[in-house]
Design a protein around this motif. Structure first.
Motif, PDB file in Angstrom:
ATOM      1  N   THR A  60       0.829  -1.204   0.000  1.00  0.00           N
ATOM      2  CA  THR A  60       0.000   0.000   0.000  1.00  0.00           C
ATOM      3  C   THR A  60       0.864   1.255   0.000  1.00  0.00           C
ATOM      4  O   THR A  60       0.582   2.213  -0.718  1.00  0.00           O
ATOM      5  CB  THR A  60      -0.950   0.004   1.214  1.00  0.00           C
ATOM      6  N   LEU A  63       2.337   1.763  -3.473  1.00  0.00           N
ATOM      7  CA  LEU A  63       1.303   2.207  -4.408  1.00  0.00           C
ATOM      8  C   LEU A  63       0.907   3.663  -4.153  1.00  0.00           C
ATOM      9  O   LEU A  63       0.684   4.424  -5.098  1.00  0.00           O
ATOM     10  CB  LEU A  63       0.075   1.294  -4.319  1.00  0.00           C
ATOM     11  N   GLU A  64       0.817   4.056  -2.888  1.00  0.00           N
ATOM     12  CA  GLU A  64       0.490   5.453  -2.571  1.00  0.00           C
ATOM     13  C   GLU A  64       1.586   6.398  -3.059  1.00  0.00           C
ATOM     14  O   GLU A  64       1.287   7.452  -3.632  1.00  0.00           O
ATOM     15  CB  GLU A  64       0.280   5.632  -1.064  1.00  0.00           C
ATOM     16  N   THR A  66       3.717   5.802  -5.483  1.00  0.00           N
ATOM     17  CA  THR A  66       3.683   5.766  -6.949  1.00  0.00           C
ATOM     18  C   THR A  66       2.583   6.676  -7.477  1.00  0.00           C
ATOM     19  O   THR A  66       2.803   7.463  -8.406  1.00  0.00           O
ATOM     20  CB  THR A  66       3.471   4.323  -7.449  1.00  0.00           C
ATOM     21  N   GLY A  67       1.398   6.588  -6.892  1.00  0.00           N
ATOM     22  CA  GLY A  67       0.294   7.445  -7.298  1.00  0.00           C
ATOM     23  C   GLY A  67       0.596   8.911  -7.077  1.00  0.00           C
ATOM     24  O   GLY A  67       0.250   9.767  -7.904  1.00  0.00           O
ATOM     25  N   ARG A  76       0.529  11.750 -17.012  1.00  0.00           N
ATOM     26  CA  ARG A  76       0.147  10.561 -16.238  1.00  0.00           C
ATOM     27  C   ARG A  76      -0.679  10.881 -14.997  1.00  0.00           C
ATOM     28  O   ARG A  76      -0.968   9.993 -14.202  1.00  0.00           O
ATOM     29  CB  ARG A  76       1.391   9.779 -15.811  1.00  0.00           C
ATOM     30  N   LEU A  79      -3.733   8.731 -14.464  1.00  0.00           N
ATOM     31  CA  LEU A  79      -3.451   7.387 -13.998  1.00  0.00           C
ATOM     32  C   LEU A  79      -3.185   7.375 -12.491  1.00  0.00           C
ATOM     33  O   LEU A  79      -3.672   6.504 -11.766  1.00  0.00           O
ATOM     34  CB  LEU A  79      -2.255   6.815 -14.762  1.00  0.00           C
ATOM     35  N   GLY A  80      -2.426   8.375 -12.024  1.00  0.00           N
ATOM     36  CA  GLY A  80      -2.182   8.497 -10.591  1.00  0.00           C
ATOM     37  C   GLY A  80      -3.473   8.731  -9.816  1.00  0.00           C
ATOM     38  O   GLY A  80      -3.695   8.141  -8.760  1.00  0.00           O
ATOM     39  N   LEU A  83      -5.386   5.411  -9.702  1.00  0.00           N
ATOM     40  CA  LEU A  83      -4.761   4.493  -8.747  1.00  0.00           C
ATOM     41  C   LEU A  83      -5.094   4.891  -7.312  1.00  0.00           C
ATOM     42  O   LEU A  83      -5.516   4.056  -6.498  1.00  0.00           O
ATOM     43  CB  LEU A  83      -3.243   4.479  -8.956  1.00  0.00           C
ATOM     44  N   CYS A  86      -8.724   4.200  -6.304  1.00  0.00           N
ATOM     45  CA  CYS A  86      -8.951   2.794  -5.952  1.00  0.00           C
ATOM     46  C   CYS A  86      -8.455   2.487  -4.543  1.00  0.00           C
ATOM     47  O   CYS A  86      -9.127   1.780  -3.771  1.00  0.00           O
ATOM     48  CB  CYS A  86      -8.262   1.881  -6.960  1.00  0.00           C
ATOM     49  N   ILE A  87      -7.303   3.024  -4.199  1.00  0.00           N
ATOM     50  CA  ILE A  87      -6.760   2.816  -2.859  1.00  0.00           C
ATOM     51  C   ILE A  87      -7.702   3.400  -1.809  1.00  0.00           C
ATOM     52  O   ILE A  87      -7.958   2.790  -0.766  1.00  0.00           O
ATOM     53  CB  ILE A  87      -5.348   3.425  -2.739  1.00  0.00           C
TER      54      ILE A  87
END
Length: 126
Positions: A60, A63-64, A66-67, A76, A79-80, A83, A86-87
């Protein structure tokens, strides 16, 4: 000519507001991701309560972060935002079904991330 100037001012205002939202949202998610990866006691306890394991905390966090980075890249950002949205859906579910507490911070971040994803989405070409 006046109509064009008013439309341009609205466009500028919206662009500045969107960029401010992107920077603040990126900061919030990057800080939260770092706390998860660094093993902040609160995060370790939270993920123990969830019962998914500490690997899920690391995943998590990555992913956070990265977003958060993607949200700051103009091509991008959509996309962030997607993402991170969704989290945040998952975070709201966890707050409501597992750990309790207020889900409002996650809801605010969901709204911001979804707005960014929507506004920065690429144009669909026919």
């Amino acid at each position: 000519m006046t109509d064009y100037r008013i439309a341009s001012q609205r466009s500028d205002w919206k662009s500045y507001t969107l960029w401010a939202a992107q920077v603040l949202t990126a900061f919030a998610f990057f800080a939260a991701g770092m706390a998860k990866i660094a093993g902040a006691e609160r995060m370790v306890t939270l993920f123990n309560e969830i019962g998914a394991g500490q690997w899920f905390r690391y995943t998590t966090g990555v992913l956070e972060m990265t977003g958060a980075i993607l949200i700051l890249i103009p091509s991008r950002a959509w996309l962030g935002g997607l993402l991170l949205s969704c989290i945040m859906v998952g975070a709201i579910y966890v707050h409501l079904a597992v750990v309790g507490g207020s889900f409002l911070p996650a809801l605010v971040l969901l709204v911001l991330a979804a707005w960014i994803a929507y506004e920065r989405r690429p144009a669909i070409r026919a």
